[in-house]
Write an enzyme that holds these catalytic residues in place. Structure first.
Site, short mmCIF file in Angstrom:
data_model
loop_
_atom_site.label_atom_id
_atom_site.label_comp_id
_atom_site.label_asym_id
_atom_site.label_seq_id
_atom_site.Cartn_x
_atom_site.Cartn_y
_atom_site.Cartn_z
N SER A 125 35.39 47.20 57.73
CA SER A 125 35.72 45.96 58.43
C SER A 125 36.22 46.28 59.82
O SER A 125 36.73 47.38 60.06
CB SER A 125 36.82 45.20 57.68
OG SER A 125 37.30 44.11 58.44
N TYR A 138 45.78 44.78 54.51
CA TYR A 138 44.31 44.88 54.57
C TYR A 138 43.91 45.91 55.61
O TYR A 138 43.00 46.70 55.40
CB TYR A 138 43.73 43.49 54.89
CG TYR A 138 42.22 43.41 54.86
CD1 TYR A 138 41.49 43.78 53.73
CD2 TYR A 138 41.51 42.93 55.96
CE1 TYR A 138 40.10 43.69 53.71
CE2 TYR A 138 40.13 42.83 55.95
CZ TYR A 138 39.42 43.21 54.83
OH TYR A 138 38.05 43.11 54.81
P1 NAP Z 1 33.70 37.49 48.80
O1 NAP Z 1 32.68 36.44 48.96
O2 NAP Z 1 35.08 37.11 48.38
O3 NAP Z 1 33.13 38.62 47.81
C1 NAP Z 1 33.93 39.66 47.33
C2 NAP Z 1 33.20 40.33 46.17
O4 NAP Z 1 33.97 41.46 45.74
C3 NAP Z 1 33.03 39.41 44.98
O5 NAP Z 1 31.71 39.55 44.47
C4 NAP Z 1 34.05 39.93 43.98
O6 NAP Z 1 33.55 39.77 42.66
C5 NAP Z 1 34.07 41.41 44.33
N1 NAP Z 1 35.29 42.06 43.89
C6 NAP Z 1 36.55 41.89 44.32
N2 NAP Z 1 37.40 42.65 43.63
C7 NAP Z 1 36.65 43.35 42.72
C8 NAP Z 1 36.95 44.26 41.70
N3 NAP Z 1 38.22 44.65 41.45
N4 NAP Z 1 35.94 44.80 40.98
C9 NAP Z 1 34.65 44.41 41.21
N5 NAP Z 1 34.31 43.52 42.16
C10 NAP Z 1 35.31 42.97 42.89
O7 NAP Z 1 33.91 38.29 50.19
P2 NAP Z 1 32.88 39.10 51.13
O8 NAP Z 1 33.14 38.65 52.51
O9 NAP Z 1 31.50 39.02 50.61
O10 NAP Z 1 33.49 40.57 50.97
C11 NAP Z 1 32.69 41.69 50.66
C12 NAP Z 1 33.25 42.92 51.38
O11 NAP Z 1 33.14 42.71 52.79
C13 NAP Z 1 34.73 43.21 51.11
O12 NAP Z 1 34.90 44.61 50.99
C14 NAP Z 1 35.41 42.70 52.37
O13 NAP Z 1 36.64 43.36 52.60
C15 NAP Z 1 34.36 43.03 53.40
N6 NAP Z 1 34.44 42.30 54.67
C16 NAP Z 1 34.41 40.93 54.71
C17 NAP Z 1 34.49 40.28 55.93
C18 NAP Z 1 34.50 38.78 56.05
O14 NAP Z 1 34.89 38.25 57.11
N7 NAP Z 1 34.05 38.05 55.06
C19 NAP Z 1 34.60 41.03 57.12
C20 NAP Z 1 34.61 42.40 57.04
C21 NAP Z 1 34.52 43.03 55.82
P3 NAP Z 1 34.41 39.34 41.36
O15 NAP Z 1 35.58 38.53 41.85
O16 NAP Z 1 33.43 38.59 40.53
O17 NAP Z 1 34.80 40.65 40.74
#
Ligand code: NAP
Length: 239
Positions: A125, A138
């Site tokens: 990120s 974070y």
């Molecule tokens: P999201 O829609 O909330 O998706 C997060 C995913 O991670 C969900 O599928 C959740 O599935 C899974 N997850 C969380 N904890 C877990 C665990 N303990 N074991 C297995 N799966 C788990 O958010 P997203 O934006 O797609 O995030 C995906 C990645 O991108 C993350 O690493 C986040 O830090 C990173 N990111 C996001 C952004 C942003 O602005 N959205 C920016 C930079 C980086 P379950 O709850 O079903 O387990």
């Protein structure tokens, strides 16, 4: 193999990699949501909690071969200043974003190497490049996973496994809803007046990184919306 594929970036990546011809396996805790992603694209859905060592072991054992691992599972909890930081939230963020990547990577590394052209992708990120007020837990976790990615790159040098990190800025997914404990209004305010990235935009980056020729290692790819110049510099249009 895509972790955290029940929503957002992971789901979009699973769909995109399936469209690119990959034989996709997905993991997450919410199996119903995972099947909604996996079934239409013919992917295999397996339960996975990256914070639980036994769950990771079972997941890795259920996987046959593996050439590409996308370590995507993770996220943020809260936006509290250090002076009122919640230990449990910090622990959970470190568990999912850092130790989760270590556990799954360690479990699948023999299969990745045996493929002869393994590839580990970590979704970091902009929060791992630039700290911001309220981001500390974070920020610390994403800085941590960035260090793990760099160490892996050094340790795997000379072996047939690539290591890449993709660092997105603002992506409109369930990320902010989770961060703010289900408060959808507060989550929507994060993206108000901007055109954020979509999960598909990040999936596009993953697909590009993992389809380069085998001798090409994209070490780090930073991708932000045009409306965002850094973690804290965001252009918002007024209605
Ligand atoms: P999201 O829609 O909330 O998706 C997060 C995913 O991670 C969900 O599928 C959740 O599935 C899974 N997850 C969380 N904890 C877990 C665990 N303990 N074991 C297995 N799966 C788990 O958010 P997203 O934006 O797609 O995030 C995906 C990645 O991108 C993350 O690493 C986040 O830090 C990173 N990111 C996001 C952004 C942003 O602005 N959205 C920016 C930079 C980086 P379950 O709850 O079903 O387990």
């Amino acid at each position: 193999m895509v972790t955290g594929a029940s929503s957002g970036i992971g789901a979009a990546t699973a769909r995109r990699l399936a469209a690119e011809g990959f034989d996709v396996v997905v993991g997450a805790r919410r199996l119903d949501r995972l099947h909604e992603v996996a079934d239409p694209i013919g992917a295999r859905a397996l339960p996975l909690d990256v914070c639980d060592a036994d769950s990771v072991t079972a997941f890795c054992e259920a996987v046959g071969g593996c050439r590409v691992l996308v370590n995507n599972a993770g996220g943020a909890l809260g936006l509290d200043p250090v002076e009122s930081a919640d230990d449990d939230q910090w622990r959970q963020m470190y568990e999912a974003n850092v130790l989760g990547v270590v556990r799954v990577t360690r479990g699948l590394l023999p299969r990745l190497e045996a493929s002869g052209d393994g590839h580990i992708v970590v979704i970091g990120s902009v929060a791992g490049l630039e700290p911001y007020p309220g981001g500390a837990g974070y920020n610390a976790a994403k800085h941590g996973v960035r260090a793990v990615r760099q160490v892996l790159r050094y340790e795997l040098l000379g072996r047939p496994v690539r290591v890449s990190e993709i660092d997105p800025g603002m992506v409109e997914t369930e990320f902010s809803v989770v961060r703010f404990g289900g408060d959808r209004e507060r989550a929507a305010a994060v993206y108000a007046g901007t055109t954020p990235l979509t999960a598909d935009d990040v999936a596009d980056c993953v697909a590009w990184v993992v389809t380069r020729p085998s001798h090409v290692n994209v070490d780090q790819l930073v991708v932000l919306p045009r409306d965002q110049a850094s973690a804290t510099r965001v252009h918002r249009r007024t209605p």
